[in-house]
Design a protein around this motif. Structure first.
Motif, PDB file in Angstrom:
ATOM      1  N   ARG A 402      -7.336   7.676   0.762  1.00  8.09           N
ATOM      2  CA  ARG A 402      -6.593   8.931   0.765  1.00  8.09           C
ATOM      3  C   ARG A 402      -7.055   9.824  -0.370  1.00  8.09           C
ATOM      4  NH1 ARG A 402      -2.957   5.001   2.092  1.00  8.09           N
ATOM      5  NH2 ARG A 402      -2.324   4.596  -0.037  1.00  8.09           N
ATOM      6  N   ASN A 403      -6.999  11.121  -0.135  1.00 11.80           N
ATOM      7  CA  ASN A 403      -7.375  12.045  -1.205  1.00 11.80           C
ATOM      8  C   ASN A 403      -6.138  12.659  -1.854  1.00 11.80           C
ATOM      9  OD1 ASN A 403      -6.557  13.765   0.798  1.00 11.80           O
ATOM     10  ND2 ASN A 403      -8.426  14.989   0.859  1.00 11.80           N
ATOM     11  N   ASP A 404      -5.001  12.013  -1.651  1.00  9.39           N
ATOM     12  CA  ASP A 404      -3.798  12.408  -2.376  1.00  9.39           C
ATOM     13  C   ASP A 404      -3.172  11.138  -2.942  1.00  9.39           C
ATOM     14  OD1 ASP A 404      -2.446  11.143  -0.282  1.00  9.39           O
ATOM     15  OD2 ASP A 404      -2.077  13.010   0.783  1.00  9.39           O
ATOM     16  N   ASP A 405      -1.970  11.204  -3.395  1.00 12.61           N
ATOM     17  CA  ASP A 405      -1.338  10.051  -4.041  1.00 12.61           C
ATOM     18  C   ASP A 405      -0.371   9.300  -3.139  1.00 12.61           C
ATOM     19  OD1 ASP A 405      -1.207  12.026  -7.019  1.00 12.61           O
ATOM     20  OD2 ASP A 405      -2.552  10.348  -6.612  1.00 12.61           O
ATOM     21  N   MET A 406      -0.415   9.578  -1.845  1.00 12.07           N
ATOM     22  CA  MET A 406       0.525   8.916  -0.942  1.00 12.07           C
ATOM     23  C   MET A 406       0.351   7.402  -0.984  1.00 12.07           C
ATOM     24  SD  MET A 406       2.475  11.166   0.387  1.00 12.07           S
ATOM     25  CE  MET A 406       3.152  10.322   1.803  1.00 12.07           C
ATOM     26  N   MET A 407       1.483   6.701  -0.867  1.00 16.37           N
ATOM     27  CA  MET A 407       1.469   5.245  -0.870  1.00 16.37           C
ATOM     28  C   MET A 407       1.792   4.752   0.538  1.00 16.37           C
ATOM     29  SD  MET A 407       3.520   4.641  -4.479  1.00 16.37           S
ATOM     30  CE  MET A 407       5.012   5.478  -3.927  1.00 16.37           C
ATOM     31  N   ASN A 408       1.495   3.477   0.789  1.00 12.07           N
ATOM     32  CA  ASN A 408       1.784   2.882   2.086  1.00 12.07           C
ATOM     33  C   ASN A 408       2.535   1.587   1.850  1.00 12.07           C
ATOM     34  OD1 ASN A 408       1.529   1.418   4.631  1.00 12.07           O
ATOM     35  ND2 ASN A 408       0.092   3.032   5.199  1.00 12.07           N
ATOM     36  N   ALA A 409       3.751   1.523   2.384  1.00 14.42           N
ATOM     37  CA  ALA A 409       4.583   0.327   2.200  1.00 14.42           C
ATOM     38  C   ALA A 409       4.948  -0.240   3.566  1.00 14.42           C
ATOM     39  CB  ALA A 409       5.851   0.673   1.422  1.00 14.42           C
ATOM     40  N   GLY A 410       4.267  -1.300   3.974  1.00 14.51           N
ATOM     41  CA  GLY A 410       4.576  -1.949   5.238  1.00 14.51           C
ATOM     42  C   GLY A 410       4.400  -1.058   6.442  1.00 14.51           C
ATOM     43  N   GLY A 411       3.478  -0.108   6.359  1.00 14.14           N
ATOM     44  CA  GLY A 411       3.249   0.784   7.478  1.00 14.14           C
ATOM     45  C   GLY A 411       3.922   2.122   7.354  1.00 14.14           C
TER      46      GLY A 411
END
Length: 507
Positions: A402-411
């Motif tokens: 990703r080119n931002d700071d978004m996170m992914n938690a369990g989908g």
């Protein structure tokens, strides 16, 4: 050659059109065929196509009888039961606009949605948290609607609003993504481009009924072609899934990578005699997990890339397995490009931003009540995903992050700003930053880093966040630092936080 994939547009969506009518179009032809089985170790609750269609159309009639009218919005606060997809399709059958939401959301989080959506009603299981609303249609009322005389399908412009889903944004405020009825028509490109699905398949999805991944891949897509959907009942232990898949003759299995990881834990072999292959989406599939699945089951695992704004549009498939570490290739009918900083396609092999053509029938109508933010995502003819990738000569795309700071938690995509805002008021915290940490190969968790006079109790911090954030948004670890890393302008450098995570930390 430039990084553009374009093998022609899909057939246009017919008009007039209704999403729910399209999903249940096989009900008259195969009324007695099992459309849905809710699975348990000792048996199943089965729904024929005729029973399902009656329940959906009866629900639609009941919602109209409550005074609701096409175009009005309904917030869904229902649990992980068959009631969810019935109400979801029943609403769209009569032109209402459902908004599916996670049961993990807290009442304050739903209040923000109520303020944003101004829904005409809330479909409500009393056990699911929700802020007050003057028009709540209870679960028992919804169940009674199923036997009403069936509604007529609300046929109309395929471009009209059908449903809304929420995704977190970099601003920290979850965004309401508005989709048209045509979105289901676009999903036909996944049938060959990802699933390899036929009407004879029995597709089992491990997710909850109220997750959009399950609603699409696990339910509506199988029904659209007359296949059978299999969903484990609420509370099913992941460790029991291999036995359930074998007992109920699942031919395709869909889940997020975390489910595959737990199924494989401690096993050298999984005997799944009917399974043809698995499907993975929701977060990046690690090469190591992919390899373990193939070695343990003897079946392939096909990954897909997408987003709330356009579902999945890049994938591997039985016809075209991914090569090496690549995600796969764009589905036939999609127009995909890798764009540089000038918003023009880069040469093949060079990195850039993954973009999808603005004409794609699966692309959102826009963010609800946010026209400027919607317009900002469109650059010329392209919708920018915000994710980086590189396209090979044959169209295979490798995901580069990703080119931002978004996170992914369990989908689920989670904004660090939202987590930080929830934790910042806690006494003793001066500054907070949240990021995603890979604690071991293929396992990523949300970690909160904070500064303050002294380290704080992780137990107390977790307890503080429990009523304020959905479970999947809550950090799994907290790290105290004297100061958080920042740039020359004093702005928090979230990407630098990973270097401060103690390697010996136990999450």
């Amino acid at each position: 050659m430039q990084s553009v994939f374009d093998q022609g547009l899909p057939p246009p969506c017919p008009a007039p059109f209704n999403l729910a009518a399209h999903v249940l179009r096989h009900a008259e032809a195969v009324p007695e065929k099992i459309a849905l089985s809710v699975l348990r170790l000792g048996g199943s609750e089965d729904w024929s196509y005729a029973r399902l269609a009656q329940a959906v159309r009866g629900t639609g009639a009941g919602l109209l009888a409550r005074g609701l009218r096409p175009g009005q919005i309904l917030l869904m606060r229902l649990g992980n039961t068959v009631d969810f997809p019935i109400a979801y399709l029943g609403a769209m059958a009569v032109g209402l606009v459902p908004v599916p939401t996670s049961t993990q959301l807290t009442a304050p989080e739903t209040q923000k949605m109520l303020d944003d959506l101004a829904p005409a009603a809330v479909l409500r299981d009393p056990e699911i948290p929700c802020a007050d609303h003057p028009n709540q249609i209870r679960l028992v009322e919804l169940a009674m609607m199923r036997d009403l005389p069936p509604c007529d399908w609300d046929m109309g412009d395929p471009e009209r609003l059908a449903y809304i889903v929420y995704t977190s944004g970099t601003s920290g405020n979850p965004r309401a993504v508005a989709h048209a009825h045509r979105a289901i028509w676009a999903r036909q490109m996944m049938i060959e481009g990802w699933y390899g699905l036929t009407s004879e398949d029995r597709l089992c999805h491990a997710g909850a009924f109220n997750w959009t991944y399950t609603l699409g891949t696990g339910l509506m897509d199988p029904w659209t072609i007359g296949a059978t959907a299999l969903i484990p009942e609420a509370g099913t232990e992941i460790t029991h899934l291999p036995e359930i898949l074998a007992a109920h003759r699942a031919t395709i299995f869909a889940a997020a990578p975390g489910v595959y990881r737990r199924m494989l834990r401690g096993r050298n072999r999984l005997d799944l005699p009917h399974l043809r292959h698995g499907l993975s989406a929701g977060e990046k599939l690690s090469p190591d997990l992919h390899r373990q699945w193939v070695e343990t089951t003897g079946t392939e695992l096909h990954e897909a890339y997408g987003m709330s704004e356009c579902s999945t549009f890049i994938s591997s498939s039985p016809a075209h397995p991914a090569r090496g570490a690549a995600l796969g290739r764009p589905q036939v009918g999609r127009r995909i490009a890798i764009l540089g900083a000038d918003d023009k396609p880069v040469p093949q092999g060079e990195p850039g931003t993954i973009a999808i053509h603005r004409s794609d029938p699966g692309l959102m109508l826009g963010y609800l009540n946010a026209p400027e933010e919607s317009a900002a995502r469109i650059h010329g003819d392209w919708f920018l995903t915000g994710d980086q990738g590189a396209m090979a000569i044959d169209g295979e795309i490798t995901y580069l992050g990703r080119n931002d700071d978004m996170m992914n938690a369990g989908g689920y995509r989670v904004s660090p700003v939202e987590v930080e805002a929830a934790l910042a008021p806690y006494p003793g915290i001066e500054q907070v930053g949240a990021t995603e940490i890979e604690v071991k190969p293929g396992t990523r968790v949300i970690v909160a880093f904070y500064s303050g006079p002294r380290p704080l109790s992780e137990v107390e911090l977790s307890a503080y966040l429990e009523p304020r954030l959905a479970r999947y948004k809550q950090p799994r670890a907290f790290v105290h630092l004297d100061t958080l890393p920042s740039g020359a302008n004093g702005k928090l450098l979230r990407r630098a936080l990973k270097a401060y995570y103690p390697q010996e930390a136990d999450t």
